[in-house]
Design an enzyme around this catalytic site. Structure first.
Site, mmCIF file in Angstrom:
data_model
loop_
_atom_site.group_PDB
_atom_site.id
_atom_site.type_symbol
_atom_site.label_atom_id
_atom_site.label_comp_id
_atom_site.label_asym_id
_atom_site.label_seq_id
_atom_site.Cartn_x
_atom_site.Cartn_y
_atom_site.Cartn_z
ATOM 1 N N TRP A 52 2.798 -3.364 18.575
ATOM 2 C CA TRP A 52 2.317 -4.563 17.885
ATOM 3 C C TRP A 52 2.897 -5.784 18.588
ATOM 4 C CZ3 TRP A 52 -0.848 -3.832 13.509
ATOM 5 C CH2 TRP A 52 -1.276 -4.999 12.888
ATOM 6 N N PHE A 92 19.312 -2.799 17.766
ATOM 7 C CA PHE A 92 18.215 -3.500 17.070
ATOM 8 C C PHE A 92 17.690 -4.632 17.960
ATOM 9 C CE2 PHE A 92 16.760 -6.660 13.859
ATOM 10 C CZ PHE A 92 15.883 -5.868 13.137
ATOM 11 N N HIS A 135 3.869 -9.011 4.147
ATOM 12 C CA HIS A 135 4.026 -7.901 5.070
ATOM 13 C C HIS A 135 5.270 -8.070 5.941
ATOM 14 C CE1 HIS A 135 0.913 -4.759 5.627
ATOM 15 N NE2 HIS A 135 1.751 -4.370 6.558
ATOM 16 N N VAL A 166 8.070 -8.852 15.159
ATOM 17 C CA VAL A 166 7.360 -9.097 13.902
ATOM 18 C C VAL A 166 7.190 -10.614 13.771
ATOM 19 C CG1 VAL A 166 7.218 -8.486 11.467
ATOM 20 C CG2 VAL A 166 8.706 -7.162 12.975
ATOM 21 N N ILE A 167 5.955 -11.039 13.573
ATOM 22 C CA ILE A 167 5.684 -12.481 13.479
ATOM 23 C C ILE A 167 5.105 -12.771 12.097
ATOM 24 C CG2 ILE A 167 4.431 -14.441 14.459
ATOM 25 C CD1 ILE A 167 4.484 -12.979 17.155
ATOM 26 N N GLU A 203 0.626 -14.719 6.607
ATOM 27 C CA GLU A 203 0.453 -15.392 5.313
ATOM 28 C C GLU A 203 0.820 -14.499 4.130
ATOM 29 O OE1 GLU A 203 -3.548 -16.757 5.405
ATOM 30 O OE2 GLU A 203 -3.113 -18.256 6.956
ATOM 31 N N THR A 204 1.093 -13.231 4.403
ATOM 32 C CA THR A 204 1.405 -12.317 3.301
ATOM 33 C C THR A 204 2.860 -11.872 3.374
ATOM 34 O OG1 THR A 204 0.912 -10.306 4.521
ATOM 35 C CG2 THR A 204 -0.958 -11.440 3.495
ATOM 36 N N SER A 222 6.323 -1.997 14.383
ATOM 37 C CA SER A 222 7.769 -1.989 14.144
ATOM 38 C C SER A 222 8.157 -1.062 12.996
ATOM 39 C CB SER A 222 8.260 -3.412 13.858
ATOM 40 O OG SER A 222 8.171 -4.174 15.031
ATOM 41 N N PHE A 223 7.271 -0.929 12.013
ATOM 42 C CA PHE A 223 7.582 -0.054 10.886
ATOM 43 C C PHE A 223 7.850 1.376 11.357
ATOM 44 C CE2 PHE A 223 6.518 2.579 7.169
ATOM 45 C CZ PHE A 223 7.281 1.957 6.197
HETATM 46 C C1 DLZ Z 1 0.586 -4.431 9.732
HETATM 47 C C2 DLZ Z 1 1.489 -5.211 10.620
HETATM 48 C C3 DLZ Z 1 1.537 -6.615 10.549
HETATM 49 C C4 DLZ Z 1 0.704 -7.401 9.602
HETATM 50 N N1 DLZ Z 1 2.306 -7.328 11.366
HETATM 51 C C5 DLZ Z 1 3.101 -6.673 12.261
HETATM 52 C C6 DLZ Z 1 3.953 -7.399 13.126
HETATM 53 O O1 DLZ Z 1 3.990 -8.648 13.175
HETATM 54 N N2 DLZ Z 1 4.753 -6.680 13.966
HETATM 55 C C7 DLZ Z 1 4.761 -5.311 13.997
HETATM 56 O O2 DLZ Z 1 5.528 -4.720 14.762
HETATM 57 N N3 DLZ Z 1 3.938 -4.604 13.196
HETATM 58 C C8 DLZ Z 1 3.117 -5.240 12.333
HETATM 59 N N4 DLZ Z 1 2.282 -4.528 11.524
HETATM 60 C C9 DLZ Z 1 2.187 -3.053 11.715
HETATM 61 C C10 DLZ Z 1 3.287 -2.239 10.997
HETATM 62 O O3 DLZ Z 1 4.512 -2.326 11.679
HETATM 63 C C11 DLZ Z 1 2.864 -0.758 10.942
HETATM 64 O O4 DLZ Z 1 2.560 -0.301 12.236
HETATM 65 C C12 DLZ Z 1 1.666 -0.516 10.047
HETATM 66 O O5 DLZ Z 1 1.873 -1.043 8.754
HETATM 67 C C13 DLZ Z 1 1.371 1.008 9.925
HETATM 68 O O6 DLZ Z 1 2.450 1.674 9.287
#
Ligand code: DLZ
Length: 157
Positions: free
Chosen positions: A31, A121, A96, A89-90, A93-94, A65-66
């Site tokens: 991502w 990390f 998340h 992770v950026i 608006e939500t 990242s999740f």
């Molecule tokens: C869904 C999502 C969103 C909205 N933004 C990011 C982000 O900015 N950076 C990132 O690494 N991952 C993002 N994801 C994806 C989640 O990390 C994850 O891959 C999904 O929710 C599937 O589990």
């Protein structure tokens, strides 16, 4: 927590311990890939400059990242001296952003508490794309480089 006050990317390479014969696992989130690619580059450049062998570095990719925590958990079952989790992770608006940042940081902390190798990390958690660019090879250096230094130091504990 300002990057401008602690920008390890400008440190003298000579002060950093050698990475010779150390083994590293790197887990990269796809991502915001333009950012994580640059973080990975900063990380690999430093490890290789400090004497790590390409054969001793394994890179795997996860969707976002999740998923870094699971990727790092799998890597902890192999015999690496240290593992580096790279993500970006950026804020949108939500909520998340908060869920991903919280679960990823706590998950990686848990791996450090229970696992047999340290996990570094290297996840940027920025308000906007420009902040991420600035920290992945831009005006505030490259946090991937800093993560590589941390990985070497943690390998030697
Ligand atoms: C869904 C999502 C969103 C909205 N933004 C990011 C982000 O900015 N950076 C990132 O690494 N991952 C993002 N994801 C994806 C989640 O990390 C994850 O891959 C999904 O929710 C599937 O589990």
């Amino acid at each position: 927590m300002s990057s401008s006050n602690n920008n390890l990317s400008f440190l003298d390479l000579g002060n950093i311990p050698s990475a010779k014969n150390l083994k590293f696992g790197i887990v990269v989130s796809k991502w915001n890939k333009q950012i994580t690619d640059n973080l990975l580059k900063g990380c690999l450049d430093l490890l290789l400059q400090k004497g790590a062998s390409k054969n001793d570095i394994e890179v795997i990719y996860v969707p976002g990242s999740f998923e870094l925590v699971y990727g790092c958990k799998v890597m902890q079952d192999k015999s690496f001296n240290a593992i580096i989790a790279i993500g970006s992770v950026i804020k949108g608006e939500t909520k998340h952003f908060d869920f991903i940042c919280n679960s990823t940081s706590i998950g990686i902390k848990d791996l450090n508490v229970s696992g047999k190798s340290p996990v570094i990390f290297c996840v940027l958690t920025d308000d906007n794309l420009q902040q991420s660019i600035d920290r992945s090879g831009g005006k505030y250096g490259n946090k991937g480089t800093e993560a590589a230094i941390a990985a070497i130091e943690m390998s030697l504990i």
